[in-house]
Design an enzyme around this catalytic site. Structure first.
Site, mmCIF file in Angstrom:
data_model
loop_
_atom_site.group_PDB
_atom_site.id
_atom_site.type_symbol
_atom_site.label_atom_id
_atom_site.label_comp_id
_atom_site.label_asym_id
_atom_site.label_seq_id
_atom_site.Cartn_x
_atom_site.Cartn_y
_atom_site.Cartn_z
ATOM 1 N N LYS A 28 0.847 -1.195 0.000
ATOM 2 C CA LYS A 28 0.000 0.000 0.000
ATOM 3 C C LYS A 28 0.889 1.253 0.000
ATOM 4 O O LYS A 28 2.099 1.167 0.204
ATOM 5 C CB LYS A 28 -0.919 -0.010 1.229
ATOM 6 C CG LYS A 28 -1.638 -1.339 1.452
ATOM 7 C CD LYS A 28 -2.487 -1.783 0.267
ATOM 8 C CE LYS A 28 -3.309 -3.009 0.561
ATOM 9 N NZ LYS A 28 -2.758 -4.284 0.069
HETATM 10 C C1 LIG Z 1 -8.959 -5.117 -1.223
HETATM 11 C C2 LIG Z 1 -8.238 -5.730 -0.062
HETATM 12 N N1 LIG Z 1 -8.914 -5.993 1.068
HETATM 13 C C3 LIG Z 1 -8.301 -6.534 2.136
HETATM 14 C C4 LIG Z 1 -6.963 -6.852 2.123
HETATM 15 C C5 LIG Z 1 -6.330 -7.441 3.328
HETATM 16 O O1 LIG Z 1 -5.437 -6.528 3.907
HETATM 17 P P1 LIG Z 1 -4.317 -7.014 4.941
HETATM 18 O O2 LIG Z 1 -3.221 -7.654 4.154
HETATM 19 O O3 LIG Z 1 -3.877 -5.737 5.606
HETATM 20 O O4 LIG Z 1 -4.972 -7.949 5.893
HETATM 21 C C6 LIG Z 1 -6.222 -6.600 0.979
HETATM 22 C C7 LIG Z 1 -4.804 -6.952 0.941
HETATM 23 O O5 LIG Z 1 -4.088 -6.761 0.034
HETATM 24 C C8 LIG Z 1 -6.866 -6.024 -0.144
HETATM 25 O O6 LIG Z 1 -6.199 -5.759 -1.279
#
Ligand SMILES: Cc1ncc(COP(=O)(O)O)c(C=O)c1O
Length: 381
Positions: free
Chosen positions: A189
């Site tokens: 990110k």
């Molecule tokens: C659209 C989306 N939602 C949720 C997540 C989950 O995030 P995290 O890796 O911080 O748990 C991601 C991870 O890349 C994502 O791209």
């Protein structure tokens, strides 16, 4: 290798983490509180609750809305699997909705159709506990249309803004439209805390539940530990929050650099068979990923194309996942090709190009040149 992504970690980030580690106070404390205040201000919301990652954020968001076994949650079909997994983890059932072919976001007309279909049986509509759109790759979803439909049925919206910190639509931040918005600070990110997540809301009741749920069910307002519900340990650490604060100070700079590079890719790709990502009117995207569509005839050869580019020193990957067609959801609910035709097509043709703050104009020209060469090979009869 021209890397897909490189987090912008600099001397002040390292110093901030080192300083916290030296104090010996490592778990959720004043730096987490300061990170939350800074993010609440940045996003213009009453409450920001830091958690261990965005999957935890989404899980708690659904639990805070009282999503229970047997409930339904309406969700976009094209996203990282975490978006739909959390619904299953609440023992609820996802109802997938197809996407727009240009922005890759939940299609409001498909959402309206889905709710009309569910409304045909009053019992089914009564089981719908939330609508979960995603700001895919940092491109804001059509929130005015989605909110209007959700409000018509009185259903709360949880925004998956994992990729969209800093994105805006009609001047309003992505993640600050629905009852709850969830963000990620994973290294892919714009800014990162290693792993990390955030939930934002303007509702005091939801904020209280979220703060309790992330911390073993402790009443966040009680003077001493008082366990008032079963909860999780979904806390962020102090050194992650310290990193988050130094990273947040660079967010606008990082987003500007990403936009500049996205504009350059747009120009380099103009007039070619490769389709650059669309930006909806009034949307200000952050380009968590720069995802293009290959011509339909190249879809079958996409894996070879990614391999060829890698051998030539360019890291690329697919866009994101066709969640209903992953093994788990396909096996559980019997989805087939054609059930979500736009997602079928976008999933097959999408390709993510390298994008980060230190990517040079020469490297971008090289990426596009090699991509066109690889495409010519893929399309050779
Ligand atoms: C659209 C989306 N939602 C949720 C997540 C989950 O995030 P995290 O890796 O911080 O748990 C991601 C991870 O890349 C994502 O791209």
């Amino acid at each position: 290798m021209i890397r897909l992504t490189i987090p912008s970690i600099e001397a002040d980030d390292l110093a901030a983490v080192r300083e916290v580690l030296a104090t010996g106070f490592l778990v959720q404390g004043p730096r987490v509180a300061a990170f939350e205040r800074a993010l609440a201000e940045y996003l213009g919301v009453r409450h920001a609750i830091a958690v261990s990652n965005c999957t935890a954020a989404l899980h708690l968001a659904l639990l805070a809305l009282d999503v229970r076994p047997g409930d339904l949650v309406i969700v976009t079909a094209y996203s990282y699997t975490a978006t739909a997994n959390v619904i299953e983890l609440c023992a609820a059932q996802p109802v997938f909705v197809d996407i727009q072919p240009d922005t890759f976001n939940m299609a409001p007309d498909r959402l309206a159709e889905t709710l009309e279909r569910l409304a045909a049986t009053r019992a089914a509509l009564g089981r719908v506990r939330a609508i979960l759109p995603v700001h895919t790759f940092g491109q804001p979803a059509d929130m005015p249309a989605i909110m209007a439909i959700a409000d018509r049925y009185g259903i709360p919206v949880v925004e998956d803004a994992a990729c969209a910190l800093g994105a805006r639509l009609a001047g309003r931040p992505a993640g600050a439209w629905g009852a709850l918005g969830c963000f990620s600070f994973h290294p892919r990110k714009a800014i990162t805390t290693g792993e990390g997540g955030l939930i934002v809301t303007d509702r005091d009741d939801l904020a209280w539940r979220l703060r309790a749920l992330r911390n073993h069910g402790q009443d966040p307002d009680a003077a001493g530990p008082d366990f008032v519900m079963p909860g999780f340990n979904y806390r962020l650490t102090e050194f992650q929050a310290a990193l988050g604060l130094t990273q947040l100070a660079k967010l606008d700079r990082i987003i500007a650099a990403r936009r500049e590079r996205a504009d350059r890719y747009d120009q380099l790709l103009a007039g070619s068979a490769v389709q650059p990502p669309a930006v909806a009117p009034g949307a200000v995207p952050v380009y968590q990923s720069y995802v293009v569509l290959l011509p339909p005839a190249a879809a079958a050869g996409r894996g070879d194309l990614i391999g060829r580019l890698r051998r030539e020193g360019i890291e690329t990957t697919i866009g994101t996942w066709h969640m209903p067609m992953t093994t788990y959801f396909r096996a559980r609910y019997g989805y087939r090709p054609g059930d979500f035709p736009v997602t079928d097509d976008v999933f097959a043709r999408s390709l993510t190009l390298p994008l980060h703050e230190t990517l040079t104009a020469e490297e971008q020209a090289q990426v596009v040149g090699r991509l066109h060469d690889a495409l010519a090979v893929a399309l050779r009869p």
